[in-house]
Design a protein around this motif. Structure first.
Motif, PDB file in Angstrom:
ATOM      1  N   TYR A 111       0.836  -1.207   0.000  1.00 35.49           N
ATOM      2  CA  TYR A 111       0.000   0.000   0.000  1.00 35.49           C
ATOM      3  C   TYR A 111       0.870   1.256   0.000  1.00 35.49           C
ATOM      4  O   TYR A 111       0.636   2.182  -0.774  1.00 35.49           O
ATOM      5  CB  TYR A 111      -0.939  -0.011   1.210  1.00 35.49           C
ATOM      6  N   ASP A 112       1.880   1.259   0.861  1.00 33.80           N
ATOM      7  CA  ASP A 112       2.756   2.431   0.954  1.00 33.80           C
ATOM      8  C   ASP A 112       3.541   2.683  -0.328  1.00 33.80           C
ATOM      9  O   ASP A 112       3.871   3.818  -0.647  1.00 33.80           O
ATOM     10  CB  ASP A 112       3.731   2.280   2.132  1.00 33.80           C
ATOM     11  N   GLY A 113       3.826   1.628  -1.089  1.00 35.15           N
ATOM     12  CA  GLY A 113       4.598   1.775  -2.318  1.00 35.15           C
ATOM     13  C   GLY A 113       3.772   1.614  -3.580  1.00 35.15           C
ATOM     14  O   GLY A 113       4.324   1.425  -4.674  1.00 35.15           O
ATOM     15  N   LEU A 114       2.457   1.707  -3.468  1.00 39.39           N
ATOM     16  CA  LEU A 114       1.575   1.451  -4.595  1.00 39.39           C
ATOM     17  C   LEU A 114       1.849   2.357  -5.797  1.00 39.39           C
ATOM     18  O   LEU A 114       1.605   1.967  -6.937  1.00 39.39           O
ATOM     19  CB  LEU A 114       0.114   1.584  -4.155  1.00 39.39           C
ATOM     20  N   ASP A 115       2.386   3.531  -5.545  1.00 39.50           N
ATOM     21  CA  ASP A 115       2.691   4.446  -6.652  1.00 39.50           C
ATOM     22  C   ASP A 115       3.737   3.876  -7.611  1.00 39.50           C
ATOM     23  O   ASP A 115       3.831   4.294  -8.766  1.00 39.50           O
ATOM     24  CB  ASP A 115       3.130   5.812  -6.135  1.00 39.50           C
ATOM     25  N   ALA A 116       4.506   2.890  -7.179  1.00 37.76           N
ATOM     26  CA  ALA A 116       5.531   2.270  -8.025  1.00 37.76           C
ATOM     27  C   ALA A 116       5.016   1.028  -8.754  1.00 37.76           C
ATOM     28  O   ALA A 116       5.743   0.420  -9.539  1.00 37.76           O
ATOM     29  CB  ALA A 116       6.745   1.889  -7.177  1.00 37.76           C
ATOM     30  N   ALA A 117       3.756   0.655  -8.517  1.00 32.44           N
ATOM     31  CA  ALA A 117       3.216  -0.597  -9.057  1.00 32.44           C
ATOM     32  C   ALA A 117       2.834  -0.519 -10.535  1.00 32.44           C
ATOM     33  O   ALA A 117       2.617  -1.541 -11.165  1.00 32.44           O
ATOM     34  CB  ALA A 117       2.008  -1.053  -8.239  1.00 32.44           C
ATOM     35  N   GLY A 118       2.730   0.693 -11.089  1.00 26.85           N
ATOM     36  CA  GLY A 118       2.360   0.833 -12.489  1.00 26.85           C
ATOM     37  C   GLY A 118       0.881   0.629 -12.744  1.00 26.85           C
ATOM     38  O   GLY A 118       0.496  -0.030 -13.706  1.00 26.85           O
ATOM     39  N   LEU A 119       0.036   1.207 -11.901  1.00 29.34           N
ATOM     40  CA  LEU A 119      -1.407   1.007 -12.017  1.00 29.34           C
ATOM     41  C   LEU A 119      -2.089   1.952 -13.002  1.00 29.34           C
ATOM     42  O   LEU A 119      -3.232   1.712 -13.392  1.00 29.34           O
ATOM     43  CB  LEU A 119      -2.073   1.153 -10.647  1.00 29.34           C
ATOM     44  N   SER A 120      -1.430   2.999 -13.422  1.00 24.72           N
ATOM     45  CA  SER A 120      -2.050   3.974 -14.314  1.00 24.72           C
ATOM     46  C   SER A 120      -2.552   3.298 -15.591  1.00 24.72           C
ATOM     47  O   SER A 120      -1.799   2.607 -16.280  1.00 24.72           O
ATOM     48  CB  SER A 120      -1.059   5.080 -14.670  1.00 24.72           C
ATOM     49  N   GLY A 121      -3.848   3.464 -15.856  1.00 23.90           N
ATOM     50  CA  GLY A 121      -4.464   2.873 -17.029  1.00 23.90           C
ATOM     51  C   GLY A 121      -4.858   1.417 -16.885  1.00 23.90           C
ATOM     52  O   GLY A 121      -5.501   0.855 -17.767  1.00 23.90           O
ATOM     53  N   LYS A 122      -4.489   0.784 -15.797  1.00 21.90           N
ATOM     54  CA  LYS A 122      -4.824  -0.636 -15.566  1.00 21.90           C
ATOM     55  C   LYS A 122      -6.219  -0.769 -14.973  1.00 21.90           C
ATOM     56  O   LYS A 122      -6.662   0.076 -14.193  1.00 21.90           O
ATOM     57  CB  LYS A 122      -3.830  -1.286 -14.589  1.00 21.90           C
ATOM     58  N   LYS A 123      -6.893  -1.869 -15.326  1.00 21.77           N
ATOM     59  CA  LYS A 123      -8.158  -2.189 -14.688  1.00 21.77           C
ATOM     60  C   LYS A 123      -7.844  -2.792 -13.326  1.00 21.77           C
ATOM     61  O   LYS A 123      -7.019  -3.702 -13.218  1.00 21.77           O
ATOM     62  CB  LYS A 123      -8.943  -3.188 -15.530  1.00 21.77           C
ATOM     63  N   VAL A 124      -8.484  -2.260 -12.292  1.00 14.60           N
ATOM     64  CA  VAL A 124      -8.236  -2.693 -10.916  1.00 14.60           C
ATOM     65  C   VAL A 124      -9.565  -2.939 -10.216  1.00 14.60           C
ATOM     66  O   VAL A 124     -10.528  -2.198 -10.407  1.00 14.60           O
ATOM     67  CB  VAL A 124      -7.419  -1.624 -10.150  1.00 14.60           C
ATOM     68  N   ALA A 125      -9.600  -3.977  -9.396  1.00 16.55           N
ATOM     69  CA  ALA A 125     -10.757  -4.257  -8.552  1.00 16.55           C
ATOM     70  C   ALA A 125     -10.235  -4.647  -7.168  1.00 16.55           C
ATOM     71  O   ALA A 125      -9.121  -5.155  -7.033  1.00 16.55           O
ATOM     72  CB  ALA A 125     -11.612  -5.376  -9.149  1.00 16.55           C
ATOM     73  N   VAL A 126     -11.055  -4.399  -6.146  1.00 15.19           N
ATOM     74  CA  VAL A 126     -10.617  -4.622  -4.765  1.00 15.19           C
ATOM     75  C   VAL A 126     -11.681  -5.399  -3.992  1.00 15.19           C
ATOM     76  O   VAL A 126     -12.874  -5.170  -4.154  1.00 15.19           O
ATOM     77  CB  VAL A 126     -10.328  -3.279  -4.055  1.00 15.19           C
ATOM     78  N   PHE A 127     -11.206  -6.322  -3.151  1.00 15.50           N
ATOM     79  CA  PHE A 127     -12.101  -7.108  -2.314  1.00 15.50           C
ATOM     80  C   PHE A 127     -11.474  -7.286  -0.940  1.00 15.50           C
ATOM     81  O   PHE A 127     -10.276  -7.084  -0.752  1.00 15.50           O
ATOM     82  CB  PHE A 127     -12.401  -8.474  -2.947  1.00 15.50           C
ATOM     83  N   GLY A 128     -12.293  -7.665   0.019  1.00 19.76           N
ATOM     84  CA  GLY A 128     -11.760  -7.937   1.344  1.00 19.76           C
ATOM     85  C   GLY A 128     -12.814  -8.453   2.287  1.00 19.76           C
ATOM     86  O   GLY A 128     -14.009  -8.408   2.007  1.00 19.76           O
ATOM     87  N   CYS A 129     -12.326  -8.954   3.398  1.00 17.67           N
ATOM     88  CA  CYS A 129     -13.190  -9.463   4.450  1.00 17.67           C
ATOM     89  C   CYS A 129     -13.026  -8.597   5.691  1.00 17.67           C
ATOM     90  O   CYS A 129     -11.952  -8.052   5.936  1.00 17.67           O
ATOM     91  CB  CYS A 129     -12.825 -10.908   4.783  1.00 17.67           C
ATOM     92  N   GLY A 130     -14.084  -8.495   6.438  1.00 14.29           N
ATOM     93  CA  GLY A 130     -14.044  -7.701   7.658  1.00 14.29           C
ATOM     94  C   GLY A 130     -15.163  -8.105   8.592  1.00 14.29           C
ATOM     95  O   GLY A 130     -15.804  -9.137   8.412  1.00 14.29           O
ATOM     96  N   ASP A 131     -15.406  -7.257   9.547  1.00 19.68           N
ATOM     97  CA  ASP A 131     -16.425  -7.486  10.561  1.00 19.68           C
ATOM     98  C   ASP A 131     -17.246  -6.210  10.665  1.00 19.68           C
ATOM     99  O   ASP A 131     -16.725  -5.155  11.037  1.00 19.68           O
ATOM    100  CB  ASP A 131     -15.743  -7.810  11.896  1.00 19.68           C
ATOM    101  N   SER A 132     -18.518  -6.297  10.327  1.00 19.85           N
ATOM    102  CA  SER A 132     -19.371  -5.104  10.291  1.00 19.85           C
ATOM    103  C   SER A 132     -19.624  -4.497  11.665  1.00 19.85           C
ATOM    104  O   SER A 132     -20.181  -3.404  11.757  1.00 19.85           O
ATOM    105  CB  SER A 132     -20.701  -5.416   9.607  1.00 19.85           C
ATOM    106  N   SER A 133     -19.201  -5.159  12.719  1.00 20.51           N
ATOM    107  CA  SER A 133     -19.366  -4.565  14.052  1.00 20.51           C
ATOM    108  C   SER A 133     -18.323  -3.466  14.294  1.00 20.51           C
ATOM    109  O   SER A 133     -18.465  -2.689  15.225  1.00 20.51           O
ATOM    110  CB  SER A 133     -19.280  -5.635  15.138  1.00 20.51           C
ATOM    111  N   TYR A 134     -17.291  -3.410  13.439  1.00 21.67           N
ATOM    112  CA  TYR A 134     -16.274  -2.364  13.554  1.00 21.67           C
ATOM    113  C   TYR A 134     -16.717  -1.100  12.831  1.00 21.67           C
ATOM    114  O   TYR A 134     -17.452  -1.160  11.843  1.00 21.67           O
ATOM    115  CB  TYR A 134     -14.937  -2.839  12.978  1.00 21.67           C
ATOM    116  N   THR A 135     -16.255   0.040  13.307  1.00 20.01           N
ATOM    117  CA  THR A 135     -16.607   1.330  12.726  1.00 20.01           C
ATOM    118  C   THR A 135     -16.238   1.406  11.249  1.00 20.01           C
ATOM    119  O   THR A 135     -17.011   1.890  10.434  1.00 20.01           O
ATOM    120  CB  THR A 135     -15.895   2.471  13.495  1.00 20.01           C
ATOM    121  N   HIS A 136     -15.059   0.939  10.904  1.00 20.56           N
ATOM    122  CA  HIS A 136     -14.563   1.031   9.531  1.00 20.56           C
ATOM    123  C   HIS A 136     -14.643  -0.332   8.848  1.00 20.56           C
ATOM    124  O   HIS A 136     -13.633  -0.921   8.484  1.00 20.56           O
ATOM    125  CB  HIS A 136     -13.125   1.543   9.513  1.00 20.56           C
TER     126      HIS A 136
END
Length: 143
Positions: free
Chosen positions: A75-100
């Motif tokens: 995450y901290d170095g994502l600017d070096a990953a070469g994402l410009s123009g790339k199709k990106v999607a994000v997923f994750g698991c969590g617990d809805s009892s948390y604020t975020h």
């Protein structure tokens, strides 16, 4: 059809399970898929050679958003990953009892977008135990 990279960070195994389901689903749809645990990747040029990049990250923390610990260097170095123009999607698991609830998903999606990525579909946020049918449907929608 193209080549996809699925990078995930998982502490409890839930996000890893979703990553595996997503990767298998994309393969079933004709994509060549590379699945990587975030602990083994470096940000520099990460997206090179891929048509689609998917990031999976669990979220910790109630007072602030905390990314899964292995995901922080990427995450901290994502600017070096070469994402410009790339199709990106994000997923994750969590617990809805948390604020975020799944806040890491939002943070990654926002940063990727700021770096010029073409964010496709809404992020997948799973509350608790992974729903494999939901993950399969989401992966197909990402295409």
């Amino acid at each position: 059809m193209g080549k996809a990279l699925v990078v995930y960070g998982s502490t409890t195994g839930n996000t890893e399970t979703v990553a595996q389901v997503v990767a298998k689903t994309l393969e079933g749809e004709g994509m060549e898929v590379v699945l990587k645990d975030v602990a083994g990747v470096k940000p520099g040029g990460l997206a090179d050679g891929y048509d689609l990049v998917l990031f999976g990250c669990s979220t910790w923390g109630d007072d602030e958003i905390e990314l899964q610990e292995d995901f922080i260097p990427l995450y901290d170095g994502l600017d070096a990953a070469g994402l410009s123009g790339k199709k990106v999607a994000v997923f994750g698991c969590g617990d809805s009892s948390y604020t975020h609830f799944c806040g890491a998903v939002d943070a990654i999606m926002e940063k990727a977008s700021e770096l010029g990525a073409k964010v496709v579909d809404l992020p997948l946020k799973i509350d608790g135990t992974p729903d494999e049918a939901e993950a399969r449907t989401w992966a197909k929608n990402v295409l």
